[in-house]
Design an enzyme around this catalytic site. Sequence first.
Site, mmCIF file in Angstrom:
data_model
loop_
_atom_site.group_PDB
_atom_site.id
_atom_site.type_symbol
_atom_site.label_atom_id
_atom_site.label_comp_id
_atom_site.label_asym_id
_atom_site.label_seq_id
_atom_site.Cartn_x
_atom_site.Cartn_y
_atom_site.Cartn_z
ATOM 1 N N ASP A 168 -59.634 47.820 93.707
ATOM 2 C CA ASP A 168 -58.830 46.801 94.402
ATOM 3 C C ASP A 168 -58.474 47.218 95.825
ATOM 4 O OD1 ASP A 168 -56.901 45.774 91.466
ATOM 5 O OD2 ASP A 168 -58.973 45.433 92.079
ATOM 6 N N LYS A 190 -48.319 42.896 90.749
ATOM 7 C CA LYS A 190 -48.929 41.728 90.083
ATOM 8 C C LYS A 190 -49.620 42.167 88.803
ATOM 9 C CE LYS A 190 -53.168 40.332 91.397
ATOM 10 N NZ LYS A 190 -54.191 40.212 90.346
ATOM 11 N N ASN A 191 -50.425 43.245 88.887
ATOM 12 C CA ASN A 191 -51.250 43.622 87.732
ATOM 13 C C ASN A 191 -50.474 44.326 86.634
ATOM 14 O OD1 ASN A 191 -53.325 42.395 88.991
ATOM 15 N ND2 ASN A 191 -54.399 44.254 89.598
ATOM 16 N N ILE A 233 -67.260 49.500 90.040
ATOM 17 C CA ILE A 233 -66.589 48.774 88.966
ATOM 18 C C ILE A 233 -67.120 47.346 88.819
ATOM 19 C CG2 ILE A 233 -64.351 48.000 88.055
ATOM 20 C CD1 ILE A 233 -64.554 51.048 88.191
ATOM 21 N N ARG A 274 -57.640 34.108 84.945
ATOM 22 C CA ARG A 274 -58.364 34.917 83.954
ATOM 23 C C ARG A 274 -57.420 35.812 83.152
ATOM 24 N NH1 ARG A 274 -60.815 38.505 84.286
ATOM 25 N NH2 ARG A 274 -62.514 37.942 82.920
ATOM 26 N N ARG A 312 -52.205 34.462 95.557
ATOM 27 C CA ARG A 312 -52.244 34.902 94.160
ATOM 28 C C ARG A 312 -51.752 36.345 94.036
ATOM 29 N NH1 ARG A 312 -57.559 34.692 91.489
ATOM 30 N NH2 ARG A 312 -56.164 35.289 89.815
ATOM 31 N N CYS A 347 -65.683 35.212 87.802
ATOM 32 C CA CYS A 347 -64.988 34.855 89.042
ATOM 33 C C CYS A 347 -65.857 35.373 90.187
ATOM 34 C CB CYS A 347 -63.587 35.478 89.084
ATOM 35 S SG CYS A 347 -63.640 37.250 89.351
ATOM 36 N N ARG A 393 -67.249 39.272 84.633
ATOM 37 C CA ARG A 393 -66.009 39.596 83.931
ATOM 38 C C ARG A 393 -66.055 39.344 82.422
ATOM 39 N NH1 ARG A 393 -62.044 39.533 88.005
ATOM 40 N NH2 ARG A 393 -60.831 40.914 86.649
ATOM 41 N N PRO A 394 -66.963 39.987 81.701
ATOM 42 C CA PRO A 394 -67.039 39.776 80.246
ATOM 43 C C PRO A 394 -65.774 40.257 79.540
ATOM 44 C CG PRO A 394 -68.337 41.678 80.893
ATOM 45 C CD PRO A 394 -67.876 41.017 82.179
ATOM 46 N N ILE A 395 -65.573 39.809 78.308
ATOM 47 C CA ILE A 395 -64.405 40.276 77.534
ATOM 48 C C ILE A 395 -64.854 40.906 76.211
ATOM 49 C CG2 ILE A 395 -62.771 38.612 78.547
ATOM 50 C CD1 ILE A 395 -63.101 37.072 75.777
ATOM 51 N N ASP A 396 -66.130 41.347 76.159
ATOM 52 C CA ASP A 396 -66.647 41.924 74.906
ATOM 53 C C ASP A 396 -65.819 43.105 74.412
ATOM 54 O OD1 ASP A 396 -67.802 43.000 77.348
ATOM 55 O OD2 ASP A 396 -68.920 44.342 76.038
ATOM 56 N N LEU A 397 -65.304 43.912 75.340
ATOM 57 C CA LEU A 397 -64.529 45.090 74.900
ATOM 58 C C LEU A 397 -63.184 44.676 74.302
ATOM 59 C CD1 LEU A 397 -65.277 47.499 77.878
ATOM 60 C CD2 LEU A 397 -66.409 47.405 75.643
HETATM 61 C C1 EPZ Z 1 -57.937 44.546 86.049
HETATM 62 O O1 EPZ Z 1 -58.962 43.610 85.756
HETATM 63 C C2 EPZ Z 1 -57.234 44.043 87.295
HETATM 64 N N1 EPZ Z 1 -56.648 42.738 87.028
HETATM 65 C C3 EPZ Z 1 -58.234 43.935 88.442
HETATM 66 O O2 EPZ Z 1 -57.505 43.550 89.606
HETATM 67 C C4 EPZ Z 1 -58.832 45.324 88.680
HETATM 68 O O3 EPZ Z 1 -59.814 45.227 89.695
HETATM 69 C C5 EPZ Z 1 -59.474 45.844 87.394
HETATM 70 O O4 EPZ Z 1 -58.488 45.845 86.329
HETATM 71 C C6 EPZ Z 1 -60.004 47.264 87.542
HETATM 72 O O5 EPZ Z 1 -58.965 48.123 87.925
HETATM 73 C C7 EPZ Z 1 -55.461 42.661 86.368
HETATM 74 O O6 EPZ Z 1 -54.883 43.671 85.983
HETATM 75 C C8 EPZ Z 1 -54.899 41.294 86.154
HETATM 76 P P1 EPZ Z 1 -61.485 45.882 83.653
HETATM 77 P P2 EPZ Z 1 -59.770 43.713 84.330
HETATM 78 O O7 EPZ Z 1 -61.468 45.316 82.288
HETATM 79 O O8 EPZ Z 1 -58.850 44.181 83.283
HETATM 80 C C9 EPZ Z 1 -66.116 45.597 82.631
HETATM 81 C C10 EPZ Z 1 -57.085 42.304 91.558
HETATM 82 O O9 EPZ Z 1 -57.701 42.202 92.626
HETATM 83 N N2 EPZ Z 1 -65.658 44.997 81.372
HETATM 84 O O10 EPZ Z 1 -60.882 47.233 83.894
HETATM 85 O O11 EPZ Z 1 -60.496 42.454 84.147
HETATM 86 C C11 EPZ Z 1 -65.843 44.705 83.837
HETATM 87 O O12 EPZ Z 1 -66.902 43.778 84.020
HETATM 88 C C12 EPZ Z 1 -57.831 42.283 90.240
HETATM 89 O O13 EPZ Z 1 -55.834 42.457 91.460
HETATM 90 C C13 EPZ Z 1 -66.604 44.754 80.367
HETATM 91 O O14 EPZ Z 1 -67.791 45.022 80.527
HETATM 92 O O15 EPZ Z 1 -60.825 44.874 84.688
HETATM 93 C C14 EPZ Z 1 -65.761 45.692 84.960
HETATM 94 O O16 EPZ Z 1 -67.070 46.020 85.384
HETATM 95 C C15 EPZ Z 1 -59.333 42.084 90.435
HETATM 96 N N3 EPZ Z 1 -66.188 44.200 79.200
HETATM 97 C C16 EPZ Z 1 -65.132 46.929 84.316
HETATM 98 O O17 EPZ Z 1 -65.322 46.770 82.898
HETATM 99 C C17 EPZ Z 1 -64.871 43.883 78.973
HETATM 100 O O18 EPZ Z 1 -64.551 43.404 77.876
HETATM 101 C C18 EPZ Z 1 -63.647 47.076 84.569
HETATM 102 O O19 EPZ Z 1 -63.013 45.871 84.168
HETATM 103 C C19 EPZ Z 1 -63.940 44.131 80.009
HETATM 104 C C20 EPZ Z 1 -64.353 44.695 81.192
#
Ligand code: EPZ
Length: 427
Positions: A313, A22-23, A335, A99, A405, A123, A128-132
């Site tokens: 996960d 999925k991911n 995480i 998302r 999902r 969620c 789940r911020p997107i600042d990065l």
């Molecule tokens: C991906 O989410 C996966 N989803 C998640 O799987 C997985 O848990 C996660 O990576 C970590 O491996 C998909 O691939 C669709 P991140 P993502 O950006 O990209 C923080 C599942 O169950 N962060 O690596 O959203 C964030 O809050 C799902 O299949 C920021 O601060 O995860 C978290 O603490 C759940 N700012 C950490 O980084 C940002 O702009 C890791 O998040 C982005 C993230």
Amino acid sequence: MDKLIIRGGNRLSGTIPISGAKNSALTLIPCALLTEEPLTLRNLPRLADIDGFQHLMNQFGVTTAVQGSRPEDFGRVMTLEAPRITSNVAPYDLVRKMRASILVLGPLLARTGEATVSLPGGCAIGNRPIDLHLKVLEAFGAEIELAAGYVKAIAPEGGLPGGEYDFPVVSVGATENALMAAVLAKGTSKLFNAAREPEIVDLCKLLVAMGAEIEGIGSSDLAIHGVKRLHGATYRVMADRIEAGSYACAAAITGGDVLLEGARADEMGATLHALRNIGIDVTEEKTGVRVAANGPLKPANLTTAPYPGLATDMQAQLMSLLTVADGTSVLTETIFENRFMHVPELSRMGADISVSGRTAIVKGVKQLTGAAVMATDLRASMSLAIAALAAEGQSEIRRIYHLDRGYERLEEKLQLVGADIERVGDD
Ligand code: EPZ
């Protein structure tokens, strides 16, 4: 809404076919925006999120054709074609349901020079911020505007110049958006402390198959040399290492012996290491990974981390397994800030778990008991199903749309190996 009825106690044995990841699929699908030519993806899992993403792509004028597959088949083939982009806006009512829609920001920006995407919001497992995502696109030369719940990214005249960005936190999604934006940039872009998950490698392999030039694939330092255009490709989505790890926990908790067909041991290192520590026999075979429980489960101390560390996960599923280990385990979630939603529901099944901040202490009990429980998020739902497979008596799991999902036809796959499980309508 459907629910799952599971009667515990059956020892799982046989072969479970593992679906496409999925991911990975959720970041490969938006790559169709990067070329006017057709992109064909094989081994796509049949999941609600994939259907949602297909619908989102249609919003941008992307045609999507699913090639015939028999109802009994797992997975499917989808061809996506975007000769022209008719809209570069991802609306709130679609993004709020999924998302991962934020992953169209980079490719839409790269292809059309502009992208407007509804902010995805948080969620169950965190805000789940997107600042990065935004910071790395700015580093590549984009102008970012936030207004009315939307983010708008604009490339300078002539396209993104490209640039360099050192991630303060490893982010899978932000790395994916950065890669999809950089492949068509004017110059070379560099990423440091980028995510190294196998799904990132799958994305890089697809982009290279489409004509992108990327160095450092599989490492945390990536260099992307922008090219003028990308061409179409046919690509097979990698196997889902989290689905495989989830079924490994299901086999283990029932004292079973299951072959996870299509699973790749080299992508599941930390999970397989954890299972071996718990006393599970894990063997790599030609067609997949075999998991066999022979003897009591041992407690373990596990901490989630970015790849190659233990996948967040997998935390909920491993916790289920450890609720019936011989001793006390400690699980630390580094995480996400709220990823213990499965704890209260597991406790209702007789588990002995106490949570303090990001650490859960799991005292093994002899036997779980079946109960009516509520799914709250994707992986928490799977942890309840795993517990129910070993619990004494019957369990009912409600709100299983969470499961749909991320797990393709879960009950059918578990029935293949002898689970007493059925899906029924929930009045
Ligand atoms: C991906 O989410 C996966 N989803 C998640 O799987 C997985 O848990 C996660 O990576 C970590 O491996 C998909 O691939 C669709 P991140 P993502 O950006 O990209 C923080 C599942 O169950 N962060 O690596 O959203 C964030 O809050 C799902 O299949 C920021 O601060 O995860 C978290 O603490 C759940 N700012 C950490 O980084 C940002 O702009 C890791 O998040 C982005 C993230």
